[in-house]
Design an enzyme around this catalytic site. Structure first.
Site, PDB file in Angstrom:
ATOM      1  N   SER A   1       2.729   4.268  -7.400  1.00  0.00           N
ATOM      2  CA  SER A   1       2.582   2.869  -7.777  1.00  0.00           C
ATOM      3  C   SER A   1       3.459   2.033  -6.863  1.00  0.00           C
ATOM      4  O   SER A   1       4.542   2.478  -6.441  1.00  0.00           O
ATOM      5  CB  SER A   1       3.004   2.655  -9.238  1.00  0.00           C
TER       6      SER A   1
ATOM      7  N   GLY B   1      -8.349   3.441  -8.618  1.00  0.00           N
ATOM      8  CA  GLY B   1      -7.609   4.639  -8.979  1.00  0.00           C
ATOM      9  C   GLY B   1      -7.640   4.886 -10.466  1.00  0.00           C
ATOM     10  O   GLY B   1      -7.588   3.947 -11.273  1.00  0.00           O
TER      11      GLY B   1
ATOM     12  N   LEU C   1       0.815  -1.217   0.000  1.00  0.00           N
ATOM     13  CA  LEU C   1       0.000   0.000   0.000  1.00  0.00           C
ATOM     14  C   LEU C   1       0.849   1.267   0.000  1.00  0.00           C
ATOM     15  O   LEU C   1       1.886   1.354   0.657  1.00  0.00           O
ATOM     16  CB  LEU C   1      -0.924   0.014   1.217  1.00  0.00           C
TER      17      LEU C   1
ATOM     18  N   HIS D   1      -3.433   4.110  -2.550  1.00  0.00           N
ATOM     19  CA  HIS D   1      -4.371   3.165  -1.950  1.00  0.00           C
ATOM     20  C   HIS D   1      -5.061   3.774  -0.727  1.00  0.00           C
ATOM     21  O   HIS D   1      -6.273   3.611  -0.534  1.00  0.00           O
ATOM     22  CB  HIS D   1      -3.638   1.896  -1.495  1.00  0.00           C
TER      23      HIS D   1
ATOM     24  N   ASP E   1      -5.104   3.437 -13.343  1.00  0.00           N
ATOM     25  CA  ASP E   1      -5.421   2.231 -14.103  1.00  0.00           C
ATOM     26  C   ASP E   1      -6.725   2.442 -14.867  1.00  0.00           C
ATOM     27  O   ASP E   1      -7.714   1.726 -14.668  1.00  0.00           O
ATOM     28  CB  ASP E   1      -5.528   1.038 -13.161  1.00  0.00           C
TER      29      ASP E   1
END
Length: 293
Positions: free
Chosen positions: A185, A147, A31, A35, A150
C-alpha cells in the site's frame, strides 16, 4: 510514453488505438509493486495501457489523510514506463471537477453501508464511484484493473459498471504482498520501522483464520475471534474485523459460500486495510487470490 493532463488530450491520444485493446489502471499515484503488477497484467492483455494518477479529494474523510497522501509523480512516471505504460493521465482537481460540477454517482445498499462504508461514511464510496465512472468514461477502456486488497471497492465498481452499462471488463488481480505478508500500500511508506514490525501481525492474524477455516471451522464468530486475538496481543486497534458474503457483502454467521474476511487496523497514525477470501469450494485453502502462503 506520453503524459496528458486533460480529458480532451487523453481522448485524442487514444483515438488511433481504439479497437486494439485498451487496458486502464486507475491509481492515486505513489506507485508500488502492487500497481506495477496491474500495469504488467494490462500490458500482457492489451495493445495500449493507460495509467491515471489522481489523488481524489472526494474519497478522503479526513483532511489530514488527504494532505499526508504521498505525491511522487516523477518517480511514478518512470516506473510506469518500465511496466509497459503508453499513456499517463495526470489531471488536476479542476480538470476532474470543473466549475459547476454537480453530479454524484452513488451505489446504495449493503455494498456501501458495511465495512469501509460503515466507518468512513457513504461519502467515501460516492467519491470512489464518481471518480471511477468519470475516469472510465474519459478513457473508454476495454478492461480496467484493480487490486483485490480493495475488495469492497471492486465489488462497488462492478455493481456501478453493471447498473450504468458502462462497456468495460473489471479485472481484479490478487493482492500484492511483501515478504512479511503485509499487503502493499502507498500508506506503508508512512510506517516507522517499529510500526512496520507491528503491521506484520495483520497478515499473520489473517493466516490464523485461514488455517482454522482450512481445518473445518465455518463459524464466523470463531474465525474473527482468532483475528481479534492476534491484533489485541500486538496492541493494535482495529476498526472492524468482519466476514461477509464475497459478492453481496451481507453478514454471515456460517460460511457455506465464498466469503470475505476483511479488516481495517490503525498502526500509529496509519490506517491499513486487508482481506482474504474464505471459499469452502477450494480444498487447498486460498491457493490462488489473496494467498498468504
Amino acid at each position: 510514453m506520453r503524459i496528458v493532463r486533460t480529458v480532451a488530450e487523453l481522448r485524442a491520444a487514444l483515438e488511433p488505438h481504439r479497437g486494439g485493446g485498451i487496458g486502464f489502471v486507475p491509481t492515486m499515484g505513489a506507485l508500488h509493486e502492487g500497481h506495477l503488477s496491474l500495469l504488467r497484467a494490462a500490458a500482457a492483455e492489451n495493445e495500449t495501457v493507460v495509467l491515471s494518477i489522481f489523488v481524489n479529494p472526494t474519497q478522503f474523510g479526513e483532511a489530514a489523510d488527504l494532505d499526508a497522501y504521498p505525491r511522487t509523480e516523477e518517480a511514478d512516471v518512470e516506473l510506469a514506463a518500465l511496466a509497459g505504460t503508453h499513456i499517463v493521465f495526470a489531471p488536476s482537481a479542476a480538470e476532474m471537477y470543473p466549475a459547476g460540477f454537480a453530479t454524484t454517482v452513488s451505489v446504495h445498499g449493503a455494498l456501501t453501508s458495511t465495512l469501509e462504508g460503515a466507518v468512513r461514511g457513504r461519502s467515501h464510496f460516492d467519491g470512489v464511484a464518481t471518480v471511477v465512472a468519470t475516469l472510465l468514461l474519459a478513457v473508454g477502456p476495454d478492461r480496467a484493473y484493480f487490486g483485490a486488497k480493495d475488495a469492497q471497492q471492486v465489488v462497488v465498481v462492478r455493481r456501478m459498471v453493471t447498473d450504468l452499462r458502462i462497456p468495460v471488463e473489471i479485472v481484479a488481480r490478487p493482492t500484492s504482498r511483501d515478504a512479511d505478508g503485509l499487503a502493499r500500500s502507498s500508506r506503508n511508506a508512512r510506517l516507522s520501522a517499529e510500526e512496520r514490525r507491528l503491521a506484520a501481525v495483520i497478515p499473520r492474524s489473517l493466516r490464523a483464520a485461514q488455517d482454522a477455516f482450512a481445518s473445518g471451522i465455518r463459524n464466523t464468530h470463531r474465525l474473527t475471534s482468532l483475528v481479534h486475538e492476534g491484533l489485541t496481543e500486538a496492541g493494535l486497534d482495529h476498526e472492524y474485523v468482519r466476514i461477509v458474503d464475497a459478492d453481496s457483502l451481507e453478514p454471515l454467521t456460517d460460511i457455506a459460500r465464498p466469503a470475505l474476511l476483511a479488516l481495517a487496523v490503525r498502526v500509529g497514525q496509519v490506517r491499513l486495510i486487508d482481506n482474504v477470501v474464505l471459499d469452502p469450494g477450494v480444498d487447498d485453502r486460498i491457493a490462488l487470490e489473496g494467498s498468504l502462503r
